[in-house]
Design a protein around this motif. Structure first.
Motif, short mmCIF file in Angstrom:
data_model
loop_
_atom_site.label_atom_id
_atom_site.label_comp_id
_atom_site.label_asym_id
_atom_site.label_seq_id
_atom_site.Cartn_x
_atom_site.Cartn_y
_atom_site.Cartn_z
N LEU A 98 0.82 -1.21 0.00
CA LEU A 98 0.00 0.00 0.00
C LEU A 98 0.86 1.26 0.00
N ASP A 99 2.01 1.21 0.66
CA ASP A 99 2.94 2.35 0.64
C ASP A 99 3.48 2.57 -0.77
N GLN A 100 3.71 1.47 -1.49
CA GLN A 100 4.17 1.59 -2.89
C GLN A 100 3.11 2.28 -3.74
N TYR A 101 1.86 1.91 -3.54
CA TYR A 101 0.78 2.54 -4.30
C TYR A 101 0.70 4.04 -3.99
N LYS A 102 0.89 4.37 -2.72
CA LYS A 102 0.82 5.78 -2.32
C LYS A 102 1.95 6.58 -2.97
N THR A 103 3.15 5.98 -3.03
CA THR A 103 4.30 6.66 -3.61
C THR A 103 4.18 6.76 -5.13
#
Length: 603
Positions: free
Chosen positions: A209-214
């Motif tokens: 999910l952090d990857q998607y946010k970035t």
């Protein structure tokens, strides 16, 4: 569940207003336990303690099975709950047990709780099956007005960010509109195996999910308040006991702990869901929904295009007659008025040449279809009003070996699945209309025709530019069918050459424009024509312009509404209204629902 007398049960409200229903969508990987979640919730809604549950009838909503190994003898036994049916297949390992979406509706006070069970992601039959499953899910939920919660179920013990796990999360989130962020809920199942903790899955999910946010600036909440840890092993304990297997006191105590913990989590879960704002389904403007809009409009647009051409011809012929004999103006402009006759059941009909004939009704040539091959056809999965939908080959009147209809003998490709009949009757408008009035009316028809064609082309371009699967050009199939009908009438003496030519020109123009557009998309999406592609938010307002056309808008809307009615009938065929024991009214989980539900709201 067994039927009980009126006083001992509470029932879901079949007449509950849509805005008073709490709709929960369950999504997750194949085998994660969506069906068990539903069975578990039904039991936790009824009983507060494991002792109460053991001493009363188990609530088994969905058929399922699992292997049980006795700890002392290592004897293995298959525990089966209910019977396998067309919706639930648990005999083939790796395949999604749930084959089609279904809704299970439980009573919550004077409101309904609808749980939508779905086929699983990462089916062993491959990506094509997953694509079909998502299409099934999105098509099914489009029949409802809102969702209160989108529950993503996860196993708690994923050890690493595998391709399969990443695919599952990506596919689940790819089909959810950003406006539904606050309705997303993560549920970890089988939590007893990780000591009632989310386990390693929580870490890799947070990384993803952090990857998607970035990378995409998409912030999907993953916090304690929207994450729930459930263990439905206690439901399996009830199933084991129902099968006559006795367990040790130590094992029973372990299941008791699981039951008590899960009751608390279910209470927290239902309280959280009850306070979510409604997420309007129409906000989820996915490609699937755009495709559904096009499919719903295809037949109405094709029928209207043919009607307009017929009426233009009638108006022209009337003008010629008035020029020769002005007294004929008093009769008014002859026009075909369309009547939409809704069918009480979806029907499979044959459009083959040998199954239709030209008849003369009031000095007018009409095409009549003689073969109603399957009068009440609730074929699962077939697209209403679509042309050449391969799924119609599974209709019970189609021979599986030859593909020919057992009723009429024609091939399945000649058959349509229809929900309404489109009938026309000759009427007269504008008595004593002048030649100028006739010209103005013909111009109005032409203008509406151009608007209709423009809307359909824009919708088709949107799908060609964005869809993974190619768009089936049903509009061309319908127009070709109508051209064939008009030629049959022409051979029988009708003066309709102008109608035939106009419909053929419409086919040729549409083909040419779409081929040019496909080439543009193929060569690069930054080309000028590609910039004309609709944005998702523009689709529904554009469709709305069709409904407001002064001459033909009402009939287009009637046809679309007729299709929605048919889908509602099919939806009801896949909805199960449930009864619960009366004591469920005062259970901890039920009270958590009732106390958390805010005053009635509209989305």
């Amino acid at each position: 569940m067994a039927r009980r007398n009126e006083s001992s049960t509470i029932k879901a409200n079949r007449y509950c207003r849509p805005e008073d229903e709490i709709n929960i969508l369950l999504m997750g990987q194949t085998g994660v336990g969506k069906s068990t979640f539903i069975n578990g919730l039904a039991n936790y809604l009824c009983k507060d303690t494991l002792d109460e549950a053991v001493n009363n009838r188990m609530q088994a909503i969905i058929p399922s099975s699992f292997n049980f190994t006795h700890s002392n003898t290592f004897e293995q036994k298959m525990i089966i709950i209910g019977e396998e049916n067309e919706h639930e297949k648990f005999s083939v390992l790796g395949q999604s047990c749930t084959q089609q979406c279904r809704s299970f509706i439980l009573p919550v006070g004077n409101r309904n709780l609808r749980i939508i069970d779905t086929p699983g992601v990462a089916d062993t039959r491959g990506l094509e099956q997953d694509a079909k499953n998502f299409h099934e899910i999105l098509t099914y939920i489009s029949q409802y007005e809102h969702l209160n919660a989108i529950c993503i179920l996860l196993k708690p013990n994923e050890e690493r960010l595998t391709i399969l796990f990443k695919f599952c999360i990506q596919e689940l989130l790819r089909h959810i509109h950003l406006s539904a962020n606050e309705n997303i809920i993560f549920i970890f199942t089988n939590i007893r195996s990780t000591m009632f903790a989310p386990g390693s899955t929580s870490h890799i999910l947070k990384v993803l999910l952090d990857q998607y946010k970035t990378n995409y600036q998409v912030d999907v909440p993953f916090k304690r308040n929207n994450t729930f840890l459930l263990d439905n092993e206690a439901f399996r304990f009830l199933a084991v006991r129902q099968n006559g297997i006795q367990l040790s006191d130590e094992q029973t105590a372990s299941y008791q702990k699981s039951w008590d913990y899960t009751i608390k989590e279910y209470s927290r879960l239902v309280g959280y869901i009850a306070t979510r704002s409604m997420h309007g389904i129409l906000d989820t403007l996915s490609l699937n929904e755009a495709e559904q809009v096009v499919r719903k409009l295809t037949r109405p647009i094709a029928e209207t295009a043919k009607l307009i051409e017929q009426n233009i011809q009638l108006a022209k012929q009337h003008k010629d007659k008035v020029l020769k004999n002005p007294q004929l103006a008093s009769k008014g402009i002859p026009q075909n008025d369309a009547a939409i006759v809704k069918l009480s059941h979806p029907r499979t009909v044959c459009r083959g040449e040998k199954c239709c004939r030209v008849v003369n009704i009031n000095n007018e040539q009409k095409t009549e279809y003689t073969s109603k091959c399957h009068d009440k056809c609730y074929l699962k999965g077939v697209v209403q009003e679509a042309v050449n939908d391969i799924r119609i080959s599974h209709c019970e009147v189609i021979d599986v070996m030859t593909g020919n209809c057992l009723t009429c003998g024609c091939h399945w490709e000649k058959h349509h699945h229809i929900t309404y009949e489109y009938q026309t009757n000759l009427t007269h408008l504008n008595e004593n209309a002048s030649l100028s009035d006739i010209d103005k009316y013909i111009t109005s028809l032409r203008n509406e025709q151009e608007q209709i064609k423009d809307v359909y082309k824009k919708l088709a371009k949107f799908l060609h530019a964005n869809a993974i699967l190619p768009l089936n050009e049903d509009i061309l199939e319908y127009l070709q069918q109508f051209i064939h009908e008009e030629k049959m009438k022409n051979n029988a003496g009708a003066r309709n050459a102008d109608v035939i030519d106009a419909l053929q020109k419409m086919v040729d123009d549409h083909k040419k424009e779409m081929e040019l557009f496909k080439e543009t998309i193929k060569n690069g999406r930054d080309r000028p024509n590609a910039k004309d592609v609709l944005q998702p938010a523009e689709i529904f307002p554009l469709v709305g312009t069709l409904y407001h056309l002064p001459i033909n808008g009402k009939k287009i809307r009637e046809q679309v509404d007729g299709l929605k009615l048919s889908q509602d009938n099919i939806k009801r065929d896949r909805e199960i209204y449930l009864e619960l024991p009366a004591q469920a009214n005062s259970s901890k989980v039920m009270l958590a629902f009732k106390t958390a539900i805010p005053p009635r709201e509209r989305f």
